[in-house]
Design an enzyme around this catalytic site. Structure first.
Site, mmCIF file in Angstrom:
data_model
loop_
_atom_site.group_PDB
_atom_site.id
_atom_site.type_symbol
_atom_site.label_atom_id
_atom_site.label_comp_id
_atom_site.label_asym_id
_atom_site.label_seq_id
_atom_site.Cartn_x
_atom_site.Cartn_y
_atom_site.Cartn_z
ATOM 1 N N ASP A 16 0.869 -1.171 0.000
ATOM 2 C CA ASP A 16 0.000 0.000 0.000
ATOM 3 C C ASP A 16 0.910 1.225 0.000
ATOM 4 O O ASP A 16 1.656 1.460 0.954
ATOM 5 C CB ASP A 16 -0.886 0.003 1.242
ATOM 6 C CG ASP A 16 -1.796 -1.213 1.275
ATOM 7 O OD1 ASP A 16 -2.617 -1.360 0.358
ATOM 8 O OD2 ASP A 16 -1.678 -2.012 2.229
ATOM 9 N N ASP A 126 -6.022 -7.159 -3.179
ATOM 10 C CA ASP A 126 -6.826 -6.548 -2.118
ATOM 11 C C ASP A 126 -7.844 -5.561 -2.669
ATOM 12 O O ASP A 126 -8.287 -4.656 -1.966
ATOM 13 C CB ASP A 126 -5.905 -5.847 -1.108
ATOM 14 C CG ASP A 126 -6.600 -5.566 0.213
ATOM 15 O OD1 ASP A 126 -7.616 -6.208 0.498
ATOM 16 O OD2 ASP A 126 -6.117 -4.688 0.958
ATOM 17 N N HIS A 351 -6.340 1.418 -3.753
ATOM 18 C CA HIS A 351 -7.591 1.200 -3.023
ATOM 19 C C HIS A 351 -7.642 1.927 -1.687
ATOM 20 O O HIS A 351 -8.734 2.299 -1.249
ATOM 21 C CB HIS A 351 -7.838 -0.297 -2.832
ATOM 22 C CG HIS A 351 -6.663 -1.066 -2.358
ATOM 23 N ND1 HIS A 351 -5.719 -1.568 -3.214
ATOM 24 C CD2 HIS A 351 -6.256 -1.410 -1.119
ATOM 25 C CE1 HIS A 351 -4.790 -2.198 -2.526
ATOM 26 N NE2 HIS A 351 -5.076 -2.120 -1.258
#
Length: 912
Positions: A16, A126, A351
């Protein structure tokens, strides 16, 4: 030796880029991870490979700080020890546009190809749900698999789908898109960290592998078992080789391989003997209890979604088409600027970024990136439209004298378009270089007479309009060959209704004196004190501000539209949770102030003001629940009895030629821990509805599955949601409002989330996010389009796509040119087809046009020549925009291309 099973250990880190830490803190950790990875590859020949999370941006981020390591990095990529691609970033597919999803794939392939082999893995570890068209997109990109973490609930080999409520018998499945495309799907049934931190100690390793092997075998369809050695921001396991040696000694019946996705997927395909379940369409976790689907990220920090919608539209729906038209005139197509602008925008698409579910620092930086990307798009637009305007033949306006003021209106959507347009025209300019003093310039500008002018089209027909004198304005030119050129001007703002401007085309107008035709007679769209009406629609506003919409073509009346709803929200950035037992507040029955604010021949508008009061926040106990990390469905807090004002200003309008209702709302939000929605009851009988998704108009059930116990059934949308009955339908299109719900209220009401105010990140810890309360001024835009029950055939869906795209205008002079004062680059038709993009391919220089079939039925595209572009060397392409089969012989003026059900069609046209 014959093994009972094979354990494929794939080392990776799910990166991330920003989340519970700001970007640069994650960046520092990334540099450490990559340094360690290179050291491990240097020193341990048994550490076979490491997957870089499917996103090439990791390479950019690392080399920005460690450029001296480029050669080492490139070597290991070329050796196959660091597989890279296929994406630029790991986006949230539902919250990013169709074209943004493709640019992500295209740029990921483009960047990976510079290093060597592209990892052909459909990697969605994810993503918060998976789009239905992913199998087709992957197949067109040469990818035959999808590896993902969310959206499907497997039961394992002891059961079958027929005997259970689960969607797949195994973690392996066949995923089929709406067009019939199929890929092998691999679900991380035990998540993408099921092989992390493998022990080297024998006792620990024995317990570890007994448990892990059993967990993997529970779901696997073959003896090829997948173990993901890593997790979110997981550092490299440097002793993995030793740990696998230990495992081999303890479990001689198991082959332990430090593997990669290419080898693992080949092994699975080679050993499949069981019949796999076929899972079709969108993967949205509908067979779960609904509490952990993360769908409410679609309404977290709505301002981000609104900025993203605008940024995407400016790039893909305005800048690219205009740059393509300028390119047809011989102007350079700025590939480098587009790549930079797209990359900057896509850095907001991971995301945890676009979903609005990170700490406040992350989202502050996103606002800057949105601005940066949009500013590049605007610069491209300004240059492109100037090139085009200079090529438009405006000599037809010479008859009105030297002070005629021509301008060009551009329709960059894929359909003919009518609508209200504004432009600011300089009636006159005086440049500072002319040597006058500032007082002299200003005096001269103020003395200019702007009265006595008429607006005309290229045929000389007078056009109804409004003109506002903007007075004295400062401006400047930035020539390519000299220093900046400041000036003072006298400026006027014109508002008009442009009618039937060609798709991907333009129309020229002029603001002139001495027009020989009178303006159109004045008419009004006002039909009563609180009523508006045109040829197709009538609006009647009630005392509480709700309104009834009559579709005069069918006689269908939609009643009590536009009621606002307010509830508490004790959830987080990921999930909405209404306080238990709370009754929603609404504006139904609340007296509103209503007045007429616009009345012109081309548009009329009413203003509705609600003076409302809502609870100020959740009660104080909520702070304790958040601090104690109470799981959100189990929270008990209610809202405080103290209230704050919520004054909502609504505008509803119709235009003379419009078949839709324009709806705008704004308010200053001072309440916390709450949600605001607007409700549009349809009163249409149906069990399903449709929503715009990625290259698909998805059909979804109104009633959720039996497993779904969450009272809310909110869902994702892109441009619109539609509820239709047998003979009537209502489409509600939005600008950046990605969450809706079709209520089970007996009226099939469409509820659009306008704002959700929360104060914590959620997920795995306690992370306060006070800025997610979204305090301050908020504004929202929708359009309501009634139709005959078929949104695709009636044009309602096309109008919704057009609503996403702003008009473009530019002032020009009276001059000759190769372009007619009205016209287009291409002309097309095709029942059920939606136009998606027009751009130029960087490698070939060819025009690339893309459509998708909104319906599950075959249709045909007819594409005709226009302007100076020949269809003689057209070919069918794919989502990577590679040249495919020829579609026409040289000189053929019209292409007829069959289009399959739900097909994404890309056509390439060679540019000579």
């Amino acid at each position: 030796m014959t093994y009972k099973r094979t354990a494929h250990i794939i080392s990776h880190t799910h990166w991330d880029r920003e989340w519970y830490l700001p970007y640069e803190k994650h960046h520092v950790l990334l540099v450490k991870l990559m340094d360690t990875l290179l050291h491990t590859l240097d020193t341990d020949p048994n550490f076979k490979s490491f997957y870089l999370d499917g996103q090439t941006i990791i390479l950019e981020d690392y080399l920005q700080v460690r450029p001296e390591n480029r050669e080492r990095l490139e070597r290991y990529i070329k050796e196959g020890r660091i597989p890279i691609g296929p994406w630029y970033i790991l986006q949230d597919a539902f919250l990013t546009s169709s074209e943004a999803n493709l640019r992500n794939l295209q740029i990921g392939h483009q960047d990976a190809s510079r290093y060597g082999t592209i990892a052909k893995v459909g990697y969605f570890p994810d993503t918060f749900g998976n789009i239905g068209q992913a199998p087709q997109i992957l197949r067109q990109a040469g990818i035959d698999n999808a590896v993902f973490g969310r959206g499907v609930k497997p039961t394992g080999f002891n059961n079958t789908v027929a005997d259970s409520d689960y969607e797949s018998s195994f973690s392996e499945l066949i995923w089929e898109g709406p067009d019939g495309s199929r890929v092998l799907g691999v679900l991380f049934a035990n998540w993408y960290c099921n092989g992390m931190e493998v022990p080297t100690d024998e006792a620990e390793a024995k317990e570890y592998w007994e448990r892990k092997l059993a967990e993997a075998e529970k779901y696997a369809a073959t003896s090829e078992l997948l173990f993901m050695n890593g997790c979110d921001h997981q550092p490299i396991q440097q002793d993995l080789s030793a740990a696998l040696d230990t495992a081999r000694q303890l479990f001689p019946d198991t082959e332990f391989i430090h593997s990669n996705f290419e080898d693992y997927l080949a092994s699975v395909n080679g050993s499949l003997k069981r019949e796999l379940s076929v899972v079709k369409g969108e993967l949205r976790s509908q067979r779960t209890d609904g509490w952990s689907t993360l769908v409410n990220t679609a309404s977290a920090r709505v301002y981000l979604k609104q900025m993203n919608q605008l940024g995407q539209a400016m790039l893909e729906k305005v800048a690219e088409p205009l740059a393509s038209l300028a390119y047809s005139l011989g102007h350079e197509y700025p590939h480098h600027l587009f790549t930079y602008a797209w990359k900057t925008l896509m850095q907001n698409h991971p995301h945890d970024s676009i979903c609005g579910c990170s700490v406040d620092e992350v989202h502050r930086e996103m606002v800057t990136r949105f601005d940066k990307s949009r500013h590049v798009a605007e610069a491209i637009i300004d240059e492109s439209k100037a090139v085009i305007a200079d090529a438009v033949d405006t000599t037809v306006f010479a008859q009105y004298g030297e002070d005629a003021l021509p301008f060009v209106v551009y329709n960059t959507t894929g359909w003919k378009r009518s609508g209200v347009v504004e432009i600011e025209l300089d009636v006159a300019r005086i440049y500072f270089r002319d040597g006058l003093s500032l007082d002299e310039m200003n005096h001269k500008m103020y003395g200019i007479d702007i009265t006595g002018r008429t607006l005309v089209d290229h045929k000389g027909t007078a056009i109804a309009h409004s003109a506002i004198d903007l007075g004295l304005q400062f401006g400047y030119d930035l020539p390519d060959d000299k220093f900046r050129q400041p000036y003072m001007s006298r400026r006027v703002r014109l508002t008009l209704e442009a009618e039937q401007v060609a798709a991907l085309g333009l129309a020229a107008y002029a603001y002139v004196r001495n027009a020989k035709t009178a303006e159109q007679p004045l008419t009004t769209l006002v039909a009563g004190e609180h009523a508006l009406e045109n040829e197709w629609l009538r609006i009647d506003v009630e005392a509480d501000g709700s309104f009834n919409l009559t579709d005069k073509r069918s006689g269908q009346i939609y009643r009590e539209l536009g009621v606002y709803e307010n509830t508490g929200d004790i959830g987080n950035e990921y999930m909405y949770k209404q306080p238990t037992g709370e009754q929603a507040l609404t504006t139904k029955g609340l007296q509103a102030s209503i007045r007429l604010i616009e009345n012109t021949p081309y548009r009329a508008a009413l203003e509705i003001v609600h003076e409302w009061a809502v609870p100020a926040s959740a009660e104080p106990y909520f702070e304790i629940e958040k601090q104690e990390a109470v799981y959100f469905p189990n929270r008990k807090s209610q809202r405080t009895e103290a209230t704050v004002p919520l004054t909502i200003r609504t505008e509803i309008a119709i235009s003379r030629s419009g078949q839709s209702v324009e709806w705008k709302s704004s308010f200053n939000n001072q309440a916390k821990d709450h949600r605001v929605r607007v409700l549009f009851p349809t009163d249409l009988e149906t069990s399903v509805h449709q929503a715009d998704s990625i290259f698909e108009v998805a059909t979804r059930d109104i009633e959720p599955t039996a497993e779904w116990i969450n009272p809310s059934n909110a869902q994702h949308q892109q441009a619109f949601v539609d509820v239709s009955g047998e003979h009537a339908g209502l489409t509600v299109a939005n600008l950046g409002l990605n969450e809706y719900e079709v209520l089970r209220d007996g009226r099939n009401s469409i509820a659009i989330t306008l704002l959700r105010s929360v104060a914590e990140l959620g997920d795995w810890g306690v992370f306060p996010t006070p800025e997610a309360q979204c305090l301050g001024e908020q504004s929202f835009s929708l359009t309501l389009i009634p139709h005959n029950g078929d949104g695709a055939a009636s044009g309602a869906f096309a109008a919704s796509y057009q609503f996403q795209v702003p008009w473009t205008v530019s002032q020009t002079g009276v001059h000759s040119g190769k372009l007619a004062p009205v016209g287009a680059l291409f002309d097309w038709e095709g029942s059920g087809l939606a136009f998606s993009s027009l751009k130029v391919n960087e490698q070939s220089g060819d025009f690339m046009l893309r459509w998708f079939n909104m319906k599950a039925a075959e249709t045909e595209l007819k594409l005709s020549e226009a302007a100076a572009v020949s269809l003689g060397q057209a070919y069918k392409s794919n989502v990577l925009e590679r040249e495919g089969e020829a579609l026409a012989d040289n000189g053929q003026p019209v292409l007829q291309v069959p289009v399959g059900p739900c097909e994404i069609l890309t056509v390439g046209i060679k540019h000579s």
